[in-house]
Design a protein around this motif. Structure first.
Motif, PDB file in Angstrom:
ATOM      1  N   UNK A 150      -0.822 -11.483   2.161  1.00 12.19           N
ATOM      2  CA  UNK A 150       0.381 -10.657   2.102  1.00 12.19           C
ATOM      3  C   UNK A 150       0.031  -9.188   2.311  1.00 12.19           C
ATOM      4  N   UNK A 151       0.893  -8.504   3.057  1.00 13.65           N
ATOM      5  CA  UNK A 151       0.704  -7.068   3.220  1.00 13.65           C
ATOM      6  C   UNK A 151       2.058  -6.392   3.390  1.00 13.65           C
ATOM      7  N   UNK A 152       2.087  -5.111   3.119  1.00  8.77           N
ATOM      8  CA  UNK A 152       3.314  -4.334   3.237  1.00  8.77           C
ATOM      9  C   UNK A 152       3.055  -3.146   4.142  1.00  8.77           C
ATOM     10  N   UNK A 153       4.087  -2.678   4.821  1.00 12.22           N
ATOM     11  CA  UNK A 153       3.973  -1.548   5.736  1.00 12.22           C
ATOM     12  C   UNK A 153       5.027  -0.503   5.400  1.00 12.22           C
ATOM     13  N   UNK A 154       4.626   0.762   5.441  1.00 16.74           N
ATOM     14  CA  UNK A 154       5.576   1.859   5.324  1.00 16.74           C
ATOM     15  C   UNK A 154       5.201   2.924   6.344  1.00 16.74           C
ATOM     16  N   UNK A 155       6.198   3.611   6.892  1.00 15.52           N
ATOM     17  CA  UNK A 155       5.942   4.708   7.802  1.00 15.52           C
ATOM     18  C   UNK A 155       5.713   4.271   9.234  1.00 15.52           C
ATOM     19  N   UNK A 161      -9.154  -5.885  -9.460  1.00  9.03           N
ATOM     20  CA  UNK A 161      -7.885  -5.946 -10.183  1.00  9.03           C
ATOM     21  C   UNK A 161      -6.727  -5.271  -9.454  1.00  9.03           C
ATOM     22  N   UNK A 162      -6.927  -4.815  -8.237  1.00  6.69           N
ATOM     23  CA  UNK A 162      -5.839  -4.133  -7.541  1.00  6.69           C
ATOM     24  C   UNK A 162      -5.074  -5.093  -6.647  1.00  6.69           C
ATOM     25  N   UNK A 163      -3.770  -4.882  -6.575  1.00  5.28           N
ATOM     26  CA  UNK A 163      -2.911  -5.575  -5.631  1.00  5.28           C
ATOM     27  C   UNK A 163      -2.336  -4.524  -4.687  1.00  5.28           C
ATOM     28  N   UNK A 164      -1.477  -4.944  -3.798  1.00  9.14           N
ATOM     29  CA  UNK A 164      -0.884  -3.994  -2.855  1.00  9.14           C
ATOM     30  C   UNK A 164      -0.105  -2.898  -3.574  1.00  9.14           C
ATOM     31  N   UNK A 165       0.458  -3.214  -4.735  1.00 11.89           N
ATOM     32  CA  UNK A 165       1.219  -2.209  -5.488  1.00 11.89           C
ATOM     33  C   UNK A 165       0.361  -1.015  -5.867  1.00 11.89           C
ATOM     34  N   UNK A 166      -0.919  -1.260  -6.142  1.00 12.16           N
ATOM     35  CA  UNK A 166      -1.802  -0.168  -6.550  1.00 12.16           C
ATOM     36  C   UNK A 166      -1.979   0.862  -5.446  1.00 12.16           C
ATOM     37  N   UNK A 167      -1.840   0.438  -4.206  1.00 14.12           N
ATOM     38  CA  UNK A 167      -2.007   1.354  -3.085  1.00 14.12           C
ATOM     39  C   UNK A 167      -0.735   2.080  -2.696  1.00 14.12           C
ATOM     40  N   UNK A 186       4.191  10.094   4.575  1.00 14.20           N
ATOM     41  CA  UNK A 186       4.687  11.464   4.674  1.00 14.20           C
ATOM     42  C   UNK A 186       3.846  12.311   5.631  1.00 14.20           C
ATOM     43  N   UNK A 187       2.586  11.894   5.842  1.00 12.54           N
ATOM     44  CA  UNK A 187       1.693  12.645   6.737  1.00 12.54           C
ATOM     45  C   UNK A 187       1.747  12.142   8.176  1.00 12.54           C
ATOM     46  N   UNK A 188       2.614  11.162   8.450  1.00 13.35           N
ATOM     47  CA  UNK A 188       2.778  10.697   9.820  1.00 13.35           C
ATOM     48  C   UNK A 188       2.019   9.446  10.185  1.00 13.35           C
ATOM     49  N   UNK A 189       1.554   8.708   9.174  1.00 12.25           N
ATOM     50  CA  UNK A 189       0.831   7.465   9.425  1.00 12.25           C
ATOM     51  C   UNK A 189       1.690   6.255   9.076  1.00 12.25           C
ATOM     52  N   UNK A 190       1.303   5.118   9.601  1.00 13.68           N
ATOM     53  CA  UNK A 190       1.809   3.836   9.121  1.00 13.68           C
ATOM     54  C   UNK A 190       0.796   3.317   8.105  1.00 13.68           C
ATOM     55  N   UNK A 191       1.215   3.158   6.881  1.00 15.98           N
ATOM     56  CA  UNK A 191       0.307   2.716   5.821  1.00 15.98           C
ATOM     57  C   UNK A 191       0.523   1.234   5.541  1.00 15.98           C
ATOM     58  N   UNK A 192      -0.576   0.508   5.415  1.00 17.80           N
ATOM     59  CA  UNK A 192      -0.547  -0.934   5.195  1.00 17.80           C
ATOM     60  C   UNK A 192      -1.308  -1.235   3.913  1.00 17.80           C
ATOM     61  N   UNK A 193      -0.627  -1.793   2.930  1.00 12.00           N
ATOM     62  CA  UNK A 193      -1.274  -2.180   1.680  1.00 12.00           C
ATOM     63  C   UNK A 193      -1.401  -3.699   1.643  1.00 12.00           C
ATOM     64  N   UNK A 194      -2.504  -4.173   1.085  1.00 12.62           N
ATOM     65  CA  UNK A 194      -2.858  -5.590   1.189  1.00 12.62           C
ATOM     66  C   UNK A 194      -3.076  -6.213  -0.183  1.00 12.62           C
ATOM     67  N   UNK A 195      -2.586  -7.434  -0.336  1.00 15.98           N
ATOM     68  CA  UNK A 195      -2.989  -8.287  -1.458  1.00 15.98           C
ATOM     69  C   UNK A 195      -4.180  -9.112  -0.991  1.00 15.98           C
ATOM     70  N   UNK A 196      -5.373  -8.779  -1.463  1.00 15.00           N
ATOM     71  CA  UNK A 196      -6.519  -9.609  -1.115  1.00 15.00           C
ATOM     72  C   UNK A 196      -6.321 -11.023  -1.661  1.00 15.00           C
ATOM     73  N   UNK A 197      -7.045 -11.994  -1.133  1.00 14.76           N
ATOM     74  CA  UNK A 197      -6.823 -13.386  -1.525  1.00 14.76           C
ATOM     75  C   UNK A 197      -6.922 -13.570  -3.033  1.00 14.76           C
TER      76      UNK A 197
END
Length: 260
Positions: free
Chosen positions: A13-18, A30-36, A45-56
């Motif tokens: 699973x991954x999420x994209x913003x921007x 212990x991190x999930x995509x929410x932590x990022x 906000x800086x002009x990138x597409x950010x992708x956060x990932x839930x590792x397996x």
């Protein structure tokens, strides 16, 4: 959430913003995509597409046995391909170890940002049987004990701090991630000293660390910079206590990655 299918069928699973150049954020223990999310918002906000990932074995991602670090490399490669490949990867803590391993194994990464990777270079290593003992705790229905054992032996947290976490509301969110402690322990054990291929990756590498962080991290980043003469070691003054500051981290990324 979006999903990529890894080579072994695991759904990642991954999420994209921007919008803009993609930057994939790979979290640590212990991190999930929410932590990022805070870092992702700063990247957006800086002009990138950010992708956060839930590792397996975390969050919305699934899992497939048996585990190997190479399977996590395949997971990251699947996400890279899903966002078009040839992307920037920012790995934090064990996520930085995974990102460097992935680059060495040919994942389509254009620039690596390694945030406080906990390479030990053979010093103060956890017991060789730690991954097996963690798996035994998970299999026997004691995930909470697996979490605290990993905190104690895998990370090196003090007993008072471990007890403080265990008695806090946040502990309930850590217990479902117990299986991932086995994987982080196996990954860290496999690449505690970076291989020659990892040290000689051809992509640009920026090593990031805070002004105030754990002594093992200070030592690790110094040794990694010496082992990777083409890498740049950067101190982010705003980052502290093994926690990357979003604005300071994004500032360093923008200095190196052009945004239209």
């Amino acid at each position: 959430m979006l999903y990529a299918t890894s080579a072994d069928g695991t759904r990642i699973a991954f999420d994209q913003v921007g919008h803009g150049p993609p930057v994939i954020i790979v979290g640590g223990a212990f991190s999930t995509s929410d932590a990022g999310a805070p870092l992702a918002d700063a990247l957006k906000d800086a002009g990138f597409q950010a992708v956060t990932v839930d590792r397996r074995a975390r969050g919305e991602s699934s899992d497939t046995s048996p585990y190997s670090p190479q399977r996590e490399v395949e997971d990251l490669t699947a996400v890279l391909n899903a966002v078009g490949g040839d992307a920037v990867v920012l790995g934090h803590s064990s996520g930085a170890m995974l990102a460097l391993l992935a680059a060495a194994e040919g994942a389509p990464i254009s620039h690596l940002f390694l945030s406080e990777p906990p390479f030990r270079f053979g010093e103060g290593e956890p017991s060789d049987d730690l991954p097996d003992r963690l798996q035994s705790l998970v299999d026997s229905g004691n995930p909470a004990d697996a979490v605290t054992t990993f905190q104690r032996e895998g990370i090196g947290l003090s007993e008072p701090f471990i007890e403080q976490i265990r008695s806090s509301p946040m502990f309930g969110a850590l217990v479902p991630l117990a299986q991932s402690t086995v994987y982080d322990a196996r990954l860290s054990q496999a690449v505690s000293t970076p291989t020659t291929a990892m040290a000689e990756v051809s992509v640009p590498v920026t090593i990031l660390r805070g002004t105030t962080t754990y002594p093992v991290i200070m030592d690790a980043t110094e040794k990694l910079a010496k082992r990777m003469p083409h890498a740049v070691l950067v101190t982010v003054p705003e980052s502290h206590d093994h926690s990357p500051d979003p604005s300071g981290t994004v500032r360093e990324i923008r200095r190196r990655i052009p945004v239209q």
